[in-house]
Write a protein that holds these residues in place. Structure first.
Motif, PDB file in Angstrom:
ATOM      1  N   MET A   1       0.856  -1.165   0.000  1.00 41.64           N
ATOM      2  CA  MET A   1       0.000   0.000   0.000  1.00 41.64           C
ATOM      3  C   MET A   1       0.902   1.228   0.000  1.00 41.64           C
ATOM      4  SD  MET A   1      -2.854   1.126   2.895  1.00 41.64           S
ATOM      5  CE  MET A   1      -3.885  -0.285   2.620  1.00 41.64           C
TER       6      MET A   1
ATOM      7  N   TYR B   1      -2.569   4.918   1.827  1.00 44.19           N
ATOM      8  CA  TYR B   1      -2.783   4.839   3.276  1.00 44.19           C
ATOM      9  C   TYR B   1      -3.378   6.138   3.797  1.00 44.19           C
ATOM     10  CZ  TYR B   1      -1.872   4.356   8.260  1.00 44.19           C
ATOM     11  OH  TYR B   1      -2.006   4.314   9.635  1.00 44.19           O
TER      12      TYR B   1
ATOM     13  N   TYR C   1       3.894   4.387   7.956  1.00 42.55           N
ATOM     14  CA  TYR C   1       3.014   3.991   6.855  1.00 42.55           C
ATOM     15  C   TYR C   1       2.629   5.214   6.027  1.00 42.55           C
ATOM     16  CZ  TYR C   1       2.150  -0.583   9.100  1.00 42.55           C
ATOM     17  OH  TYR C   1       2.259  -1.833   9.646  1.00 42.55           O
TER      18      TYR C   1
ATOM     19  N   GLU D   1       4.303  -4.649   1.798  1.00 47.49           N
ATOM     20  CA  GLU D   1       3.410  -5.551   1.061  1.00 47.49           C
ATOM     21  C   GLU D   1       2.869  -6.673   1.949  1.00 47.49           C
ATOM     22  OE1 GLU D   1       1.002  -6.747  -1.797  1.00 47.49           O
ATOM     23  OE2 GLU D   1       2.308  -5.015  -2.037  1.00 47.49           O
TER      24      GLU D   1
ATOM     25  N   SER E   1      -0.040  -5.252   3.973  1.00 49.74           N
ATOM     26  CA  SER E   1      -1.069  -4.449   3.294  1.00 49.74           C
ATOM     27  C   SER E   1      -2.469  -5.031   3.453  1.00 49.74           C
ATOM     28  CB  SER E   1      -0.750  -4.304   1.807  1.00 49.74           C
ATOM     29  OG  SER E   1       0.350  -3.452   1.631  1.00 49.74           O
TER      30      SER E   1
END
Length: 77
Positions: free
Chosen positions: A1, A6, A34, A41, A44
């Protein structure tokens, strides 16, 4: 992500980075990481699931409050 994803996800839920940390179950520093560098990954899917569960619980709470208010109006009439 990605960091943008995020930040957009927590913004859509009206969460600060601090509040998002509590929802996800990580410390505040991790949430800031984040937001700055993205979610690794391997984490995520877990983060997405936690945020989705929070969104569902918020929707359920809002719906419950709306239902109670509607019922109160019906009783008042």
């Amino acid at each position: 992500m990605t960091p943008d994803t995020y930040r957009a996800a927590i913004a859509a839920l009206n969460l600060s980075q601090r509040a998002a940390a509590r929802v996800i179950g990580v410390n505040e520093r991790t949430s800031r990481t984040y937001a700055a560098h993205g979610v690794p990954e391997k984490h995520s899917a877990w983060v997405r699931d936690k945020l989705a569960a929070y969104q569902t619980s918020q929707w359920a709470e809002t719906f419950s409050l709306m239902t109670k208010a509607s019922e109160q109006e019906g009783e008042d009439q």
